[in-house]
Design an enzyme around this catalytic site. Structure first.
Site, mmCIF file in Angstrom:
data_model
loop_
_atom_site.group_PDB
_atom_site.id
_atom_site.type_symbol
_atom_site.label_atom_id
_atom_site.label_comp_id
_atom_site.label_asym_id
_atom_site.label_seq_id
_atom_site.Cartn_x
_atom_site.Cartn_y
_atom_site.Cartn_z
ATOM 1 N N ASP A 143 1.019 -1.242 0.077
ATOM 2 C CA ASP A 143 -0.109 0.121 -0.005
ATOM 3 C C ASP A 143 1.160 1.238 0.015
ATOM 4 O OD1 ASP A 143 -2.435 1.302 -0.064
ATOM 5 O OD2 ASP A 143 -3.152 0.145 1.785
ATOM 6 N N ASP B 117 -10.096 3.653 -3.159
ATOM 7 C CA ASP B 117 -10.797 2.530 -2.763
ATOM 8 C C ASP B 117 -12.257 2.390 -3.376
ATOM 9 O OD1 ASP B 117 -8.548 2.096 -1.342
ATOM 10 O OD2 ASP B 117 -9.447 2.031 0.561
HETATM 11 C C1 GLA Z 1 -6.023 1.358 1.521
HETATM 12 C C2 GLA Z 1 -6.120 0.324 0.513
HETATM 13 C C3 GLA Z 1 -7.188 -0.628 0.801
HETATM 14 C C4 GLA Z 1 -7.088 -1.357 1.864
HETATM 15 C C5 GLA Z 1 -6.735 -0.188 2.991
HETATM 16 C C6 GLA Z 1 -6.335 -0.915 4.549
HETATM 17 O O1 GLA Z 1 -7.009 2.156 1.627
HETATM 18 O O2 GLA Z 1 -6.394 1.026 -0.905
HETATM 19 O O3 GLA Z 1 -7.433 -1.489 -0.312
HETATM 20 O O4 GLA Z 1 -5.998 -2.284 1.712
HETATM 21 O O5 GLA Z 1 -5.701 0.580 2.688
HETATM 22 O O6 GLA Z 1 -5.811 0.003 5.371
#
Ligand code: GLA
Length: 401
Positions: free
Chosen positions: A149, A204
């Site tokens: 990430d 997301d």
């Molecule tokens: C980010 C990523 C998500 C998830 C969260 C976890 O937002 O884009 O897909 O992995 O972190 O904290």
């Protein structure tokens, strides 16, 4: 010098002159399950084992799903005295290796999550400054997949940060599918092909079809980026990732779940389930196990589909060239109202100028059509195609000779 430092030093020395990502992984878009969308950080050993069991008992493994992926929140708040990652002891009392072994015993692969920054998005320790040490630990545990990430990255250069982890994984010598999760902020489609096997293209996804500019749903993920630009760089071993799916999480209608799945397949996005498989409905299971749609995703040509055109103001036609001169065609009613589809194939030419492919329809060039939802042949392209499409419903066909 203690043992950990020595082994890190040995690793640095052993890095060959040409560090690279692992070859021969992700030749078709990866398929699996990830904990984040349904469970956030509320994850534990039992849940993961249940999901691995469900892959087998529900027939998902046979349908092609392979990876069981733990997202954020698997680690303890602190590293140990040597700086090693420690799994949260309450959630994972038997550690990660035992869990990975369990997943492997089912004939599946196991993945973990970490982050470029010194913290993950949920505030747990990230890998910054520990990349080589973490890669060694992942190899020791038998981790086959790493989602990496982009939180707390500060001023880091994205390409460099991801390349560091790529090199660390390679040096640790245990093949790892490297899933870049950088949200498209630094145009990974321009540099990530040599670094990872897939890269997120947006922020997301949320549990809705039509979200908003601050809360993406399926439609925002589909339309946020110039898919035409992105598709040029996708192919076997390097995919655009439209995020884990929200199918089965209750925010989509039946037709929206079908459309979500079909579009992810046509656009070669990874097919990563994000729901609770212990309570999946029969209808949802049928959608995610649809062999005909999965075959579109996993087609050997690996060409990312594209939008051919919009007709009748609200029906989008998405297409994907497939092996053997076949094509997948998806008619998607993206309006709030039902629509009567009336499509005359005759005289249409669909061109894929990037891959120099085209299909045209006339009295001489007639294709058979298979409806990928009913799995039945449904006439030929010499007749006007008629169908009723409800709000957000799609009709997906495979055209073949
Ligand atoms: C980010 C990523 C998500 C998830 C969260 C976890 O937002 O884009 O897909 O992995 O972190 O904290």
């Amino acid at each position: 010098m203690n043992r950990v430092l020595l082994s890190i030093l040995a690793l640095f020395i052993s890095i060959c002159a040409f560090p690279q990502k692992f070859d021969n992984l992700g030749k078709t878009p990866q398929m699996g399950w990830n904990s984040w969308n349904a469970f956030g950080t509320k994850i534990d050993e039992k849940l993961v084992k249940d999901m691995a069991d469900a892959f087998v008992t529900l027939g998902l493994k046979d349908a092609g799903y392979e990876y069981i992926l733990l997202d954020d929140g698997w680690m303890d708040m602190q590293r140990d005295a040597q700086g090693n990652f420690v799994p949260n002891p309450e959630k994972f009392p038997n550690g990660i290796k035992e869990l990975a072994d369990y997943v492997h015993s089912k004939g599946l692969k196991f993945g973990l999550y970490s982050c470029v920054g010194d913290k993950t998005c949920a505030g747990y320790p990230g890998s910054r400054g520990h990349e080589f040490q973490d890669a060694l630990k992942f190899a020791e545990w038998g981790v086959d997949y790493l989602k990496y990430d982009w939180c707390y990255a500060g001023q880091m250069n994205a390409k460099e940060a991801y390349t560091t982890m790529r090199d660390a994984l390679y040096a640790a010598k245990h093949p790892v599918y490297f899933s870049i999760c950088e949200w498209g902020d630094n145009q990974p489609w321009e540099w990530a092909k040599e670094v990872g096997h897939s890269w997120r293209t947006t922020g997301d996804i949320n549990n809705c079809f039509n979200g908003s500019k601050d809360r993406y749903g399926v439609m925002q993920i589909l339309n946020l980026r110039d898919q035409e630009k992105l598709r040029k760089v996708a192919g076997p071993g390097h995919w655009n990732d439209m995020d884990m799916m929200e199918i089965g999480n209750g925010g989509l209608t039946h037709f929206e779940e079908e459309t979500h799945f079909a579009l992810w397949a046509i656009l070669n996005s990874p097919l990563i389930l994000g729901n609770d498989l212990r309570t999946i409905s029969k209808e949802t299971l049928e959608i995610v196990k649809n062999k005909d749609i999965i075959a579109v995703s996993q087609d050997s040509l690996g060409i990312q589909g594209f939008k051919y055109k919009t007709i009748q103001d609200n029906i989008e036609i998405w297409v994907k060239p497939l092996a053997n001169n076949e094509w997948a065609v998806c008619f998607f009613n993206c309006s709030d109202n039902p629509a009567e589809l009336n499509f005359d194939w005759n005289g249409q030419t669909i061109k894929d100028s990037i891959y120099n492919l085209e299909i045209s329809f006339s009295d001489k060039f007639v294709y058979k059509m298979r409806n990928l939802y009913t799995h039945k042949e449904t006439g030929k392209t010499n007749k006007v195609l008629k169908s009723k499409l409800e709000k957000n419903q799609s009709l997906v066909l495979r055209l073949y000779k």
